[in-house]
Enzyme design. Structure first.
Site, mmCIF file in Angstrom:
data_model
loop_
_atom_site.group_PDB
_atom_site.id
_atom_site.type_symbol
_atom_site.label_atom_id
_atom_site.label_comp_id
_atom_site.label_asym_id
_atom_site.label_seq_id
_atom_site.Cartn_x
_atom_site.Cartn_y
_atom_site.Cartn_z
ATOM 1 N N CYS A 316 0.868 -1.168 0.000
ATOM 2 C CA CYS A 316 0.000 0.000 0.000
ATOM 3 C C CYS A 316 0.912 1.227 0.000
ATOM 4 O O CYS A 316 1.724 1.369 -0.896
ATOM 5 C CB CYS A 316 -0.975 -0.029 1.170
ATOM 6 S SG CYS A 316 -0.231 -0.359 2.788
ATOM 7 N N GLY A 319 2.728 0.351 4.103
ATOM 8 C CA GLY A 319 2.875 -1.106 4.120
ATOM 9 C C GLY A 319 2.643 -1.732 5.471
ATOM 10 O O GLY A 319 3.168 -2.814 5.733
ATOM 11 N N TRP A 320 1.837 -1.086 6.324
ATOM 12 C CA TRP A 320 1.609 -1.705 7.636
ATOM 13 C C TRP A 320 0.147 -1.760 8.043
ATOM 14 O O TRP A 320 -0.182 -2.014 9.193
ATOM 15 C CB TRP A 320 2.447 -1.031 8.710
ATOM 16 C CG TRP A 320 2.302 0.462 8.871
ATOM 17 C CD1 TRP A 320 1.208 1.242 8.635
ATOM 18 C CD2 TRP A 320 3.328 1.345 9.322
ATOM 19 N NE1 TRP A 320 1.474 2.535 8.907
ATOM 20 C CE2 TRP A 320 2.769 2.653 9.343
ATOM 21 C CE3 TRP A 320 4.645 1.173 9.733
ATOM 22 C CZ2 TRP A 320 3.503 3.777 9.741
ATOM 23 C CZ3 TRP A 320 5.357 2.300 10.130
ATOM 24 C CH2 TRP A 320 4.792 3.568 10.139
ATOM 25 N N ASP A 321 -0.792 -1.527 7.107
ATOM 26 C CA ASP A 321 -2.224 -1.704 7.379
ATOM 27 C C ASP A 321 -2.861 -2.614 6.323
ATOM 28 O O ASP A 321 -3.173 -3.760 6.584
ATOM 29 C CB ASP A 321 -2.935 -0.347 7.416
ATOM 30 C CG ASP A 321 -2.630 0.430 8.687
ATOM 31 O OD1 ASP A 321 -2.797 -0.134 9.769
ATOM 32 O OD2 ASP A 321 -2.210 1.602 8.592
ATOM 33 N N ARG A 322 -3.060 -2.072 5.133
ATOM 34 C CA ARG A 322 -3.667 -2.874 4.070
ATOM 35 C C ARG A 322 -2.753 -4.008 3.624
ATOM 36 O O ARG A 322 -3.226 -5.101 3.294
ATOM 37 C CB ARG A 322 -3.987 -1.964 2.880
ATOM 38 C CG ARG A 322 -5.097 -0.983 3.155
ATOM 39 C CD ARG A 322 -5.236 0.060 2.074
ATOM 40 N NE ARG A 322 -4.207 1.088 2.159
ATOM 41 C CZ ARG A 322 -4.164 2.165 1.382
ATOM 42 N NH1 ARG A 322 -5.090 2.335 0.443
ATOM 43 N NH2 ARG A 322 -3.214 3.070 1.524
ATOM 44 N N ARG A 368 -4.221 2.736 16.045
ATOM 45 C CA ARG A 368 -5.450 2.400 15.317
ATOM 46 C C ARG A 368 -6.631 2.188 16.274
ATOM 47 O O ARG A 368 -7.744 2.614 15.999
ATOM 48 C CB ARG A 368 -5.238 1.132 14.471
ATOM 49 C CG ARG A 368 -4.120 1.256 13.432
ATOM 50 C CD ARG A 368 -4.413 2.369 12.431
ATOM 51 N NE ARG A 368 -3.324 2.495 11.468
ATOM 52 C CZ ARG A 368 -2.421 3.452 11.479
ATOM 53 N NH1 ARG A 368 -2.449 4.376 12.426
ATOM 54 N NH2 ARG A 368 -1.482 3.510 10.553
#
Length: 578
Positions: A316, A319-322, A368
């Site tokens: 994404c 590079g640490w959620d989706r 989050r």
């Protein structure tokens, strides 16, 4: 480095997962951090290495102080081959020393230094993750800038790539810098045999405060990534998952607003990759979150199941959620099919993917949760939507394994017939197939499987089977789905010669037991039960440790939909500690 088999587990079963979730929800992991949290992180890392070592030989790229990447694991695992005895034809050709050198040269090409990193090994292919491409500002000096503009959000970074049109000399210098840095990134991708790059960004470039921040392969002005197969599959960022939480953790009917000003990346997939999926991609903006995630996962599974040896990169922006969402779903889906991590139990694969794919790769769960952006919870609750066979890589493999003109049922008749030998090819065919323990419809390839590919040989075989008292038809619920069209298949003439040198005249299916480690191919019912076990274990542990934020109760006082599942299915209320 050989597989680490002697590492003691950090805990077992539910307690180990609960300890992990508590640490995850309280502490933001960074590789360089020390202090009291370091001991807990070390236990988590040892557990991950032990779980990887159950099924794989691997090497480790050291990142103990975050010198390679501050928010990647301190021990970055390079899976090399199956841990079983014998030669593995799917063994990775990547050498850790050369890989480490390429990483050090290329890491500045991507946002936050989150370089292309292999995380799953499937059929010799590396499935990789990373951030998107870095922009001009990050390359020239990122200190302090990202902290001013990122605000801890998922996808912020770097600086503007576009600079003044008036300074042509500076633009030329920039072009040379991008050539060098992105050239190293391309070398790393090629060394990992990555061909497919799946970009989840909904933007062509991230824009903050009127500035272009970050870039992506699809808008690289010099077309440096033109030799790769680029897929733009825009997927909502973590902010969208606040709506998911606010709708009582219900993804059905939740549709992203594609008309927002910053959304400018259309869905773009080569036609050759979509033909077999029976999905109307033109309707993607009308899909709800469930259908969109399902269809993207089907696409990724189809890509990694292709006949070539090419790897896949998913990213994404940061590079640490989706990115971990789809990496985790891929890992769990392939595991449920019995294709990777074959010795791990549901609680173990759950621990591995939560710890490695999410925690150690820097997902900001504390942030989050404070914002209600519960993409992490969505990932594991979503498993209920991918239990069917249409998401199975096994089904695709079975179809590819059938010779032209034969059904799976006809092949399985051979289980009760004579089993030919790989050293004598005087018979029309030689097939070895064993039923694996478990539900009907599950089988394991064990030997070199040879089938007559010519029409005359097929007709003779069917006639022989029909007259044989030993012929047994293997029943299946959906027989028509297992037929393989003959179009596009290689037809090879069978031979009556007894010489083993004529083995090339047969269509090979499966592989040799001397070369291929045994893998357990599971039926659809096994897949469903395995994924449900993972989901149930996650829900139970999550409710005991982190808990969900309930929406305001209805006038009737009913508990929210998912909380009610907890109460009825898990028998727990609210959030508590160990």
């Amino acid at each position: 480095m050989a597989a680490a088999r002697g590492c003691p587990p950090a805990g077992s079963g539910d307690r180990a997962l609960a300890e992990l979730l508590l640490e995850f929800s309280r502490t933001q992991y960074r590789a360089k951090d020390g202090g009291g949290a370091a001991a807990k992180v070390e236990r988590i890392e040892r557990r991950c290495l032990e779980l990887f070592g159950r099924d794989y030989r691997y090497s480790v790229i050291p990142n103990v102080h975050g010198e390679v990447c501050a928010h990647y694991p301190r021990h970055i695992v390079l899976l090399e081959r199956d841990a079983g005895a014998g030669r593995d034809p799917f063994e990775s050709t990547v050498q850790v020393g050369k890989l480490q050198d390429l990483i050090n040269r290329s890491k500045m090409a991507r946002c936050r230094g989150r370089f292309v990193c292999p995380v799953i090994l499937y059929k010799g292919k590396h499935i990789c993750r990373s951030a998107t491409l870095a922009g001009w500002g990050e390359l020239y000096g990122r200190t302090g800038y990202n902290y001013i503009f990122s605000g801890g959000s998922d996808d912020a970074w770097a600086d503007a790539e576009d600079i003044s049109e008036e300074d042509s000399a500076l633009r030329n210098a920039d072009s040379q810098l991008f050539d060098k840095v992105r050239g190293h990134d391309i070398k790393l991708l090629r060394y990992l045999s990555v061909r497919y790059i799946c970009d989840l960004m909904v933007e062509n470039k991230k824009v903050k405060f009127g500035l272009n921040v970050t870039s992506s392969e699809k808008v690289d002005k010099a077309q440096r990534y033109a030799d790769f197969t680029l897929l733009s599959i825009p997927y909502p960022g973590c902010e969208f998952f606040k709506d998911y939480k606010d709708r009582d953790y219900t993804a059905e009917g939740l549709i992203f607003n594609w008309k927002q000003d910053y959304v400018d990346a259309p869905l773009s997939i080569p036609v050759s990759l979509t033909q077999s999926l029976n999905i109307d991609w033109s309707e993607y903006q009308s899909w709800d979150l469930v259908q969109q995630t399902q269809n993207y996962l089907k696409l990724l599974i189809s890509i990694i199941n292709s006949d070539d040896d090419s790897g896949l990169l998913v990213h994404c922006i940061s590079g640490w959620d989706r990115t971990p969402l789809f990496i985790s779903l891929l890992r769990l889906s392939l595991w449920a099919d019995g294709l990777i991590h074959t010795s791990l139990e549901p609680s173990e694969i759950l621990y591995l993917t939560v710890a490695y794919d999410w925690f150690l790769f820097g997902h900001m769960l504390v942030d989050r949760l404070s914002k209600g952006e519960e993409i992490f919870f969505f990932c594991f609750n979503f498993l209920k939507h991918i239990t069917s066979e249409e998401f199975s890589a096994v089904k695709s493999q079975r179809r590819k394994s059938l010779p032209p003109g034969f059904t799976l049922e006809e092949i399985c008749m051979l289980k009760q017939r004579d089993r030919g030998s790989t050293t004598s090819l005087s018979s029309d065919f030689s097939l070895g197939m064993e039923s694996s323990p478990g539900a009907a419809g599950s089988f394991t390839y064990e030997a070199v499987e040879l089938m007559p590919a010519g029409a005359q040989a097929q007709a003779a075989w069917r006639k022989s089977c029909a007259s044989s008292p030993q012929a047994v038809l293997w029943s299946r619920a959906q027989q028509s789905e297992d037929r393989l069209p003959s179009a596009g298949m290689v037809e090879v003439k069978s031979s009556s010669s007894s010489s083993s040198t004529h083995s090339d005249n047969f269509l090979r299916i499966g592989s040799s037991p001397l070369e291929v480690p045994r893998s357990r191919l599971v039926s659809a019912s096994d897949r469903e039960s395995r994924l449900e076990e993972v989901r149930s274990a996650f829900l139970a542990s999550y409710s005991r440790t982190i808990g969900l934020k309930a929406v305001p109760p209805s006038p009737s006082g009913a508990i929210g939909g998912l909380l009610e599942q907890f109460v009825r299915g898990v028998g727990l209320r609210g959030s508590s500690t160990l």
